[in-house]
Structure formats: structure tokens, C-alpha cells
Design a protein around this motif. Structure first.
Motif, PDB file in Angstrom:
ATOM      1  N   VAL A  27     -14.970   5.931  -6.432  1.00 49.15           N
ATOM      2  CA  VAL A  27     -13.582   6.406  -6.424  1.00 49.15           C
ATOM      3  C   VAL A  27     -12.997   6.321  -5.017  1.00 49.15           C
ATOM      4  N   ILE A  28     -13.766   6.747  -4.023  1.00 41.86           N
ATOM      5  CA  ILE A  28     -13.278   6.691  -2.642  1.00 41.86           C
ATOM      6  C   ILE A  28     -13.078   5.244  -2.197  1.00 41.86           C
ATOM      7  N   SER A  29     -13.992   4.365  -2.589  1.00 42.79           N
ATOM      8  CA  SER A  29     -13.863   2.952  -2.218  1.00 42.79           C
ATOM      9  C   SER A  29     -12.624   2.323  -2.837  1.00 42.79           C
ATOM     10  N   LEU A  30     -12.364   2.642  -4.107  1.00 39.80           N
ATOM     11  CA  LEU A  30     -11.166   2.104  -4.753  1.00 39.80           C
ATOM     12  C   LEU A  30      -9.900   2.599  -4.066  1.00 39.80           C
ATOM     13  N   LEU A  31      -9.850   3.884  -3.731  1.00 40.05           N
ATOM     14  CA  LEU A  31      -8.687   4.413  -3.011  1.00 40.05           C
ATOM     15  C   LEU A  31      -8.540   3.751  -1.647  1.00 40.05           C
ATOM     16  N   SER A  32      -9.661   3.493  -0.974  1.00 41.43           N
ATOM     17  CA  SER A  32      -9.611   2.839   0.329  1.00 41.43           C
ATOM     18  C   SER A  32      -9.085   1.414   0.219  1.00 41.43           C
ATOM     19  N   ILE A  33      -9.495   0.691  -0.819  1.00 40.19           N
ATOM     20  CA  ILE A  33      -9.013  -0.687  -0.991  1.00 40.19           C
ATOM     21  C   ILE A  33      -7.515  -0.700  -1.287  1.00 40.19           C
ATOM     22  N   VAL A  34      -7.084   0.157  -2.201  1.00 40.11           N
ATOM     23  CA  VAL A  34      -5.667   0.199  -2.556  1.00 40.11           C
ATOM     24  C   VAL A  34      -4.828   0.602  -1.351  1.00 40.11           C
ATOM     25  N   TYR A  35      -5.312   1.579  -0.578  1.00 42.98           N
ATOM     26  CA  TYR A  35      -4.574   1.998   0.606  1.00 42.98           C
ATOM     27  C   TYR A  35      -4.533   0.879   1.642  1.00 42.98           C
ATOM     28  N   GLY A  36      -5.637   0.150   1.816  1.00 45.86           N
ATOM     29  CA  GLY A  36      -5.634  -0.982   2.737  1.00 45.86           C
ATOM     30  C   GLY A  36      -4.669  -2.068   2.308  1.00 45.86           C
ATOM     31  N   ALA A  37      -4.610  -2.362   1.009  1.00 54.83           N
ATOM     32  CA  ALA A  37      -3.655  -3.356   0.513  1.00 54.83           C
ATOM     33  C   ALA A  37      -2.223  -2.874   0.700  1.00 54.83           C
ATOM     34  N   LEU A  38      -1.981  -1.582   0.506  1.00 55.56           N
ATOM     35  CA  LEU A  38      -0.647  -1.023   0.725  1.00 55.56           C
ATOM     36  C   LEU A  38      -0.245  -1.151   2.189  1.00 55.56           C
ATOM     37  N   ARG A  39      -1.168  -0.813   3.109  1.00 50.88           N
ATOM     38  CA  ARG A  39      -0.869  -0.956   4.530  1.00 50.88           C
ATOM     39  C   ARG A  39      -0.638  -2.421   4.897  1.00 50.88           C
ATOM     40  N   CYS A  40      -1.343  -3.333   4.230  1.00 48.83           N
ATOM     41  CA  CYS A  40      -1.136  -4.754   4.480  1.00 48.83           C
ATOM     42  C   CYS A  40       0.269  -5.175   4.071  1.00 48.83           C
TER      43      CYS A  40
ATOM     44  N   TYR B  32       6.558   2.626  -2.271  1.00 50.37           N
ATOM     45  CA  TYR B  32       5.138   2.974  -2.145  1.00 50.37           C
ATOM     46  C   TYR B  32       4.478   3.094  -3.525  1.00 50.37           C
ATOM     47  N   LEU B  33       5.177   3.696  -4.469  1.00 52.75           N
ATOM     48  CA  LEU B  33       4.614   3.863  -5.814  1.00 52.75           C
ATOM     49  C   LEU B  33       4.401   2.522  -6.496  1.00 52.75           C
ATOM     50  N   CYS B  34       5.379   1.617  -6.383  1.00 52.71           N
ATOM     51  CA  CYS B  34       5.229   0.292  -7.006  1.00 52.71           C
ATOM     52  C   CYS B  34       4.080  -0.486  -6.385  1.00 52.71           C
ATOM     53  N   ILE B  35       3.958  -0.440  -5.052  1.00 54.95           N
ATOM     54  CA  ILE B  35       2.851  -1.141  -4.392  1.00 54.95           C
ATOM     55  C   ILE B  35       1.516  -0.541  -4.810  1.00 54.95           C
ATOM     56  N   PHE B  36       1.459   0.789  -4.895  1.00 59.68           N
ATOM     57  CA  PHE B  36       0.212   1.450  -5.280  1.00 59.68           C
ATOM     58  C   PHE B  36      -0.218   1.044  -6.693  1.00 59.68           C
ATOM     59  N   LEU B  37       0.707   1.032  -7.636  1.00 55.75           N
ATOM     60  CA  LEU B  37       0.367   0.638  -9.009  1.00 55.75           C
ATOM     61  C   LEU B  37       0.033  -0.841  -9.092  1.00 55.75           C
ATOM     62  N   TRP B  38       0.793  -1.658  -8.396  1.00 62.13           N
ATOM     63  CA  TRP B  38       0.544  -3.097  -8.383  1.00 62.13           C
ATOM     64  C   TRP B  38      -0.860  -3.390  -7.870  1.00 62.13           C
ATOM     65  N   ARG B  39      -1.221  -2.837  -6.728  1.00 61.24           N
ATOM     66  CA  ARG B  39      -2.516  -3.113  -6.134  1.00 61.24           C
ATOM     67  C   ARG B  39      -3.658  -2.454  -6.904  1.00 61.24           C
ATOM     68  N   SER B  40      -3.425  -1.291  -7.482  1.00 59.71           N
ATOM     69  CA  SER B  40      -4.474  -0.615  -8.243  1.00 59.71           C
ATOM     70  C   SER B  40      -4.899  -1.444  -9.449  1.00 59.71           C
TER      71      SER B  40
ATOM     72  N   PHE C 281       4.430  -4.843 -12.016  1.00 54.12           N
ATOM     73  CA  PHE C 281       4.829  -3.942 -10.940  1.00 54.12           C
ATOM     74  C   PHE C 281       5.131  -4.713  -9.649  1.00 54.12           C
ATOM     75  N   MET C 282       4.477  -5.854  -9.449  1.00 54.73           N
ATOM     76  CA  MET C 282       4.811  -6.692  -8.303  1.00 54.73           C
ATOM     77  C   MET C 282       6.245  -7.221  -8.421  1.00 54.73           C
ATOM     78  N   LEU C 283       6.626  -7.674  -9.608  1.00 50.41           N
ATOM     79  CA  LEU C 283       7.986  -8.160  -9.822  1.00 50.41           C
ATOM     80  C   LEU C 283       9.008  -7.041  -9.644  1.00 50.41           C
ATOM     81  N   VAL C 284       8.681  -5.852 -10.131  1.00 55.86           N
ATOM     82  CA  VAL C 284       9.591  -4.715  -9.958  1.00 55.86           C
ATOM     83  C   VAL C 284       9.776  -4.387  -8.485  1.00 55.86           C
ATOM     84  N   PHE C 285       8.696  -4.458  -7.706  1.00 52.14           N
ATOM     85  CA  PHE C 285       8.791  -4.146  -6.284  1.00 52.14           C
ATOM     86  C   PHE C 285       9.705  -5.137  -5.565  1.00 52.14           C
TER      87      PHE C 285
END
Length: 482
Positions: free
Chosen positions: A175-188, A209-217, A366-370
Motif C-alpha cells: 500500500v505504501i509503495s503504491l501511494l509512493s508511485i502515484v505521488y511520484g507520478a503526480l509530482r512528475c 490534483y484529483l484527476c492526476i491522482f485517479l489517472w495515475r492510480s 481521467f487523463m482526457l478529463v485532466f
């Protein structure tokens, strides 16, 4: 001045993941699983060392007399020390009068066709805090895709081999690794926006932020599950798949650099030699390949550019990437479904395949929405994403129609009886020639129109020529069909 919350989140994820991985490795050691213990420690220590080197490099600690800071970096405590330093700087703002300030000029987002330039004073403390934020934005990406992504894949693979009977520590680490990956992609994503629009004051809204988070998740979770399922039934074939993906994205920037015949980049760091610059560029392309293994990289590497990134967003490359990635995921799932053993009898395989394909489709949605509604700089787009994807699909349809023998134009030659010279002089395929010519004139990059203050010097004649080329292809195709 904003509170450095992003720094706190980055350090919290880094500390939590490292602690959970060390505890899980001790659990594997107690159970006698030396291989899992070694791989868990490998995917924890290697990115941690790279994070320490990145923080040291960005803050230029080697050129300053700071032995205590360097010692803490060697002990892998650099992110914690940097976080405390950033909060100390934030707390000292306004208490001591600064000797000098710098003036920055940023443009506001255009409203009503006008873009105003605003001057702002930036003190030393705010400049240092900006350096800390930039450093942790980059380390978050490194930690996410060189540490958390392989760690999540490994732990999920172990979980599948044990028929989903995993320990609580393993589930916590995943769970922590998945959150770390999504957060890293969001920061990217945010880093790419700020680098491309450096002249503008960028304000990212919560919906973005919400659209990027859902898209990357959805995108990253689907990709990891597909790779794990495929590797669980075809262990040897996962190596060619991973190596092909990795080497393609690793060599792609270098191939473009060699084709451009540009001089070797020398402006990365004055103290670096040519060998050191080559190592830094290899690490940069290595990270770029690691990102594209799991998701679309928002920061596109361009080695012949002074900033080493491509500041022009290319809808065509993005569309091709997601189409090929969707086909690849579907193919890997199909192979898993064909070669799956009785090990997976306790799950509904067709339903799982459908869920994974729908999840990846949701990521694209979600990428298209963003990009269509939530992108903070969408007013600067010269063309919307819908128009770009429509032009891309139109080009693909024209190429397919020109290659198909049933869609070739029927003219006067086809209605007349064949002459003796008909077999020696083939009829030219007008639709095919027009498509190939217009494809060569099409732009590689979709640039951003900066209204009155254009960042990229692109003449109107080039834009009119490009638009005419696309419209000519479409109108010619319609006339041929008629």
C-alpha cells in the motif's frame, strides 16, 4: 509563503516505505527466504542511495564545507535532515531582515486575450525553500520509479505465489509503495507543467490534483498487476518483455540526439567532466525508461535541448503510447489466460481480465478529463487534446484507406478496356502519394501559443502550411471516396 507540505509528504513516504521494507526483510530472513530478503533490501537501498546523491548534487554540498550534512547523507538520513532544514527556513521567514532580495517577473494566465506581467520580490529564505521543493520533487520521482515500483511488483509477485496469503507487513508495504508511485507520478506531472510554463504563474487547482491522482492510480495499478500475472505463468518470457520496453525508452532519447548531430551537452554542471556528464545523462535516461515502463512520462527527455527536456507537448506521441500500451496489456492478459494453470481456479479469470482492461480505460478517461478541463495552462494550448487526437485518428484512417486496394480511386482508366501499355505503365495511386507527402509536412510537436508573448519563435507561415497540409489530406480523401 506556502507551508512546505510536499516536502513533508515526500519524507513521510520515504521513511514509511524504508521502515516497512526493512521489517519485512527481517521477516523473510526469519522464514529462511534469502532470495526475497535480498531483493527486498536491493529495491530499498539502491533508490535510497540515489536519493542521497540527488539531494547532495542539487544543493551543491560537495563544493561547500558541510561535513555533518555529508555524514548524514552517507547514513541515509539526508531527506530527514533536509526536511527539518526546510521547516526551519519556513519558520525564520520575517523574523530577520534579509540583506537583499531578487526580483522575479511572472506572467499571469491570459484572461480576455491579455496576459499581464507581475513583478514580485523573492528573499533569500524563499529562494532556499524553492530549492528544497525542487530537490524533493525530483527525489520523489526517483524513489517512486526506481524503488517503489520494483518493490510493489516484487511483493505482489510473492503474494501471488503464496496464493494471496501474505503477511500484514507485506500488505502494508504494498500500500505504501503504491501511494509512493502515484505521488511520484503526480509530482512528475506538476514538475513538467512548471518547467514548460516557467514564464507563467501556474496555479494547480484541487480538481487537477484529483484527476492526476485517479489517472495515475488506475494506470500504474493495472500495469503492475498485468506484469505480475504474466510473470507468474511465463517466468522466462517476462525478461524479454521487460528488457524490450526498458531498452526502447532508454535508447530513444540517445537515437534522437545522434540523429540531430548536436554538440555534446556541456552546461549541466561546470565542475563535471565529460565522463561525469555522460554518467548523469545515462542516469537521466535510465529514470526516463523506468517511468515509461509503468506509465506515461510527463517529462520528455530531449538531450539536444539546453534544458534536456522537450517543452512541446506532442498529442501524437501520447496517443501512440497509450494505444500500444493498451494492446500490450491486452496481449499479456490473453497469454496469461491461455497458459494459466489450476493455480488460478479460485478466481474468475474472464472477470479479472475485463476488470483490468476497464481500469486502464478509466485511466485514459481521467487523463482526457485532466487535459481537457483541469489543466492549469489549457488556455495556452494552440489546439485542444480532442482536436489533436482527432487529427491523429484521421491520419491513421487515411493511411489505412490509402493502403487498402478497395479504397483506391476509380477513374477513367479503370472504366476503359485495358490497352497494351496498361501493364507496362502502372497507374499512380494519388491517394497514397498525397498522404505520404502531407505526412512529411505535419509537425512533430504541438506547441503552445503564448498569445502576445510567444516563447517559441514559430512563424505564421509554418502554421498555415501545416494546417493546409492536414486539410488537404482530408479534403482529398473525401473527394476520392465521392
Amino acid at each position: 509563503m506556502r507551508l512546505p507540505c510536499s516536502i513533508f509528504v515526500s519524507v513521510s513516504l520515504f521513511t514509511a516505505e524504508t521502515t516497512a521494507a526493512l521489517y519485512l526483510s527481517s521477516t523473510y530472513s526469519s522464514a529462511g527466504d534469502q532470495i526475497w530478503q535480498g531483493l527486498t533490501l536491493l529495491f530499498t537501498l539502491v533508490p535510497s542511495v540515489l536519493v542521497q546523491l540527488t539531494l547532495t548534487f542539487i544543493h551543491r554540498d560537495l563544493s561547500r564545507d558541510r561535513p555533518l550534512i555529508l555524514l548524514l547523507h552517507i547514513l541515509q538520513l539526508g531527506p530527514i535532515v533536509r526536511c527539518l532544514e526546510a521547516f526551519c527556513i519556513y519558520g525564520s521567514v520575517g523574523r530577520v531582515e534579509e540583506p537583499y532580495v531578487s526580483i522575479t517577473r511572472k506572467k499571469q494566465m491570459p484572461r480576455g486575450g491579455q496576459s499581464e506581467e507581475v513583478e514580485r520580490q523573492v528573499g533569500q529564505a524563499e529562494g532556499k525553500l524553492f530549492t528544497h521543493r525542487a530537490a524533493f520533487a525530483r527525489t520523489s520521482v526517483i524513489q517512486a520509479f526506481l524503488g517503489s515500483a520494483p518493490q510493489l511488483t516484487l511483493q505482489l509477485y510473492i503474494c501471488v505465489l503464496q496464493q494471496f496469503l501474505f503477511l500484514s507487513s507485506s500488505g502494508t508495504l504494498m500500500v505504501i509503495s503504491l501511494l509512493s508511485i502515484v505521488y511520484g507520478a503526480l509530482r512528475c506531472n506538476i514538475l513538467a507543467i512548471k518547467l514548460k510554463y516557467d514564464d507563467y504563474e501556474v496555479d494547480v487547482r484541487p480538481m487537477a490534483y484529483l484527476c492526476i491522482f485517479l489517472w495515475r492510480s488506475f494506470e500504474i495499478a493495472t500495469r503492475v498487476v498485468v506484469l505480475v500475472l504474466f510473470s507468474s505463468v511465463l517466468q522466462l518470457w517476462i525478461l524479454p518483455v521487460v528488457l524490450l520496453n526498458f531498452l526502447t525508452f532508454f535508447l530513444y532519447p540517445w537515437i534522437l540526439f545522434w540523429q540531430s548531430h548536436s554538440p555534446f551537452p556541456e552546461n549541466i554542471e561546470k565542475t563535471l567532466t565529460r565522463v561525469g556528464t555522460t554518467i548523469v545523462l545515462c542516469l537521466l535516461t535510465f529514470l526516463y525508461a523506468g517511468i515509461n515502463m509503468f506509465c506515461w512520462s510527463a517529462v520528455q527527455v530531449k538531450l539536444n535541448d539546453p534544458d534536456l527536456i522537450n517543452k512541446a507537448l506532442n498529442w501524437y506521441h501520447m496517443a501512440v503510447y497509450y494505444m500500444l500500451r493498451f494492446v500490450e496489456n491486452a496481449s499479456l492478459l490473453l497469454l496469461w489466460y491461455i497458459y494459466k494453470t489450476d493455480f488460478y481456479n479460485f478466481i474468475c479469470a474472464p472477470l479479472l481480465v475485463l476488470q483490468l482492461l476497464v481500469a486502464y480505460t478509466m485511466a485514459i478517461f481521467f487523463m482526457l478529463v485532466f487535459f481537457q478541463f483541469c489543466h492549469p495552462c489549457r488556455r495556452l494550448f494552440s489546439s485542444s487534446m480532442t482536436q489533436g487526437l482527432w487529427n491523429c485518428s484521421s491520419l491513421l484512417c487515411l493511411m489505412c484507406n490509402s493502403a487498402s486496394p478497395h479504397n483506391r480511386p476509380i477513374g477513367k482508366v479503370a472504366l476503359e478496356p485495358p490497352s497494351p501499355t496498361a501493364y507496362t505503365q502502372p497507374v499512380k495511386d494519388g491517394a497514397h502519394d498525397t498522404t505520404s507527402d502531407s505526412t512529411d509536412d505535419m509537425p512533430n510537436d504541438t506547441t503552445y501559443d503564448m498569445l502576445n508573448d510567444t516563447v517559441y519563435d514559430i512563424s505564421d507561415e509554418l502554421g498555415n502550411k501545416t494546417a493546409g497540409g492536414i486539410n488537404g489530406v482530408i479534403s482529398h480523401s473525401v473527394s476520392c471516396k465521392a
